[in-house]
Scaffold this motif. Structure first.
Motif, PDB file in Angstrom:
ATOM      1  N   LEU A  65      45.533   7.504  61.361  1.00  0.00           N
ATOM      2  CA  LEU A  65      46.340   7.556  62.226  1.00  0.00           C
ATOM      3  C   LEU A  65      47.789   7.506  61.447  1.00  0.00           C
ATOM      4  N   LEU A  66      47.961   6.390  60.784  1.00  0.00           N
ATOM      5  CA  LEU A  66      49.380   5.743  60.053  1.00  0.00           C
ATOM      6  C   LEU A  66      49.840   6.349  59.388  1.00  0.00           C
ATOM      7  N   ARG A  67      49.295   7.421  58.491  1.00  0.00           N
ATOM      8  CA  ARG A  67      49.483   8.249  57.618  1.00  0.00           C
ATOM      9  C   ARG A  67      49.674  10.025  58.910  1.00  0.00           C
ATOM     10  N   CYS A  68      50.110   9.947  59.335  1.00  0.00           N
ATOM     11  CA  CYS A  68      49.847  10.895  60.523  1.00  0.00           C
ATOM     12  C   CYS A  68      51.236  10.376  61.662  1.00  0.00           C
ATOM     13  N   VAL A  69      51.750   9.490  61.153  1.00  0.00           N
ATOM     14  CA  VAL A  69      52.637   9.269  61.898  1.00  0.00           C
ATOM     15  C   VAL A  69      54.011   9.437  60.985  1.00  0.00           C
ATOM     16  N   ASP A  80      43.656  14.792  56.347  1.00  0.00           N
ATOM     17  CA  ASP A  80      44.208  13.939  57.557  1.00  0.00           C
ATOM     18  C   ASP A  80      45.136  15.579  58.674  1.00  0.00           C
ATOM     19  N   LEU A  81      45.097  16.245  58.104  1.00  0.00           N
ATOM     20  CA  LEU A  81      46.352  17.039  59.047  1.00  0.00           C
ATOM     21  C   LEU A  81      45.889  18.542  58.134  1.00  0.00           C
ATOM     22  N   THR A  82      46.181  19.617  59.398  1.00  0.00           N
ATOM     23  CA  THR A  82      45.805  21.046  59.250  1.00  0.00           C
ATOM     24  C   THR A  82      47.004  21.270  58.204  1.00  0.00           C
ATOM     25  N   ILE A  83      48.167  21.042  58.710  1.00  0.00           N
ATOM     26  CA  ILE A  83      49.330  21.141  57.760  1.00  0.00           C
ATOM     27  C   ILE A  83      48.682  20.697  55.528  1.00  0.00           C
ATOM     28  N   ASN A  84      48.371  19.189  55.740  1.00  0.00           N
ATOM     29  CA  ASN A  84      48.434  18.928  54.404  1.00  0.00           C
ATOM     30  C   ASN A  84      47.163  19.683  53.872  1.00  0.00           C
ATOM     31  N   LYS A  88      55.189  24.490  63.997  1.00  0.00           N
ATOM     32  CA  LYS A  88      55.957  22.344  63.974  1.00  0.00           C
ATOM     33  C   LYS A  88      54.275  21.415  64.553  1.00  0.00           C
ATOM     34  N   TYR A  89      53.650  21.651  64.583  1.00  0.00           N
ATOM     35  CA  TYR A  89      52.299  21.693  65.388  1.00  0.00           C
ATOM     36  C   TYR A  89      51.798  20.509  64.502  1.00  0.00           C
ATOM     37  N   VAL A  90      50.965  19.394  64.901  1.00  0.00           N
ATOM     38  CA  VAL A  90      50.581  18.402  64.176  1.00  0.00           C
ATOM     39  C   VAL A  90      48.937  18.499  65.254  1.00  0.00           C
ATOM     40  N   ARG A  91      47.883  18.467  64.153  1.00  0.00           N
ATOM     41  CA  ARG A  91      46.435  18.600  64.204  1.00  0.00           C
ATOM     42  C   ARG A  91      45.428  18.270  63.356  1.00  0.00           C
ATOM     43  N   THR A  92      44.316  17.608  63.687  1.00  0.00           N
ATOM     44  CA  THR A  92      43.646  17.206  62.523  1.00  0.00           C
ATOM     45  C   THR A  92      42.604  18.418  62.380  1.00  0.00           C
ATOM     46  N   PRO A  93      42.026  19.231  61.085  1.00  0.00           N
ATOM     47  CA  PRO A  93      41.111  20.144  61.426  1.00  0.00           C
ATOM     48  C   PRO A  93      39.768  19.779  61.597  1.00  0.00           C
ATOM     49  N   LEU A  94      39.648  18.213  61.410  1.00  0.00           N
ATOM     50  CA  LEU A  94      37.848  18.472  62.325  1.00  0.00           C
ATOM     51  C   LEU A  94      38.964  17.600  63.998  1.00  0.00           C
TER      52      LEU A  94
END
Length: 120
Positions: free
Chosen positions: A116-120, A68-72, A97-103
């Protein structure tokens, strides 16, 4: 010489159950009081009309890119005892402390809108 460490409470297996959207076999155990799940590296391919992927074995890079996210997508290597960042962005994003998707986000969220919900 006796090994020292934390008690591990055996391993169990949670079988795949596609009827319940459970598409992976998962090994589960309790270590240091925490329940952990273990699965093999995987990649996911999505059909246009379904959020249920076709799953196959993958490289670490492929597995990281489906997160879902690069940090995950940061992995811990048990052999080297180092964290690994196969997206090449996760460490920087964590520090910033930045949230972004790998793709690209559109691809990530169209593949599975619940992300989307999991990222919130």
């Amino acid at each position: 010489q006796q090994a020292q460490g934390e008690e591990v409470h055996g391993f169990g297996v949670v079988k795949a159950n596609p009827g319940q959207s459970k598409h992976l076999e998962t090994a589960t155990s309790k270590v240091c009081g925490f329940e952990i799940d273990l699965v093999h590296l995987r990649k996911e391919d999505y059909a246009d009309d379904s959020r249920i992927p076709t799953v196959s074995r993958a490289t670490p890079e492929e597995d990281a890119s489906r997160r879902d996210l690069t940090i995950n997508a940061l992995f811990y290597n048990l052999h080297t005892k180092l964290a690994e960042d196969f997206t090449q962005q996760g460490f920087d994003d964590l520090k910033a402390k930045y949230v972004r998707t790998p793709l690209p986000p559109l691809q990530t969220f169209q593949d599975d809108p619940l992300r989307l919900l999991r990222c919130v």
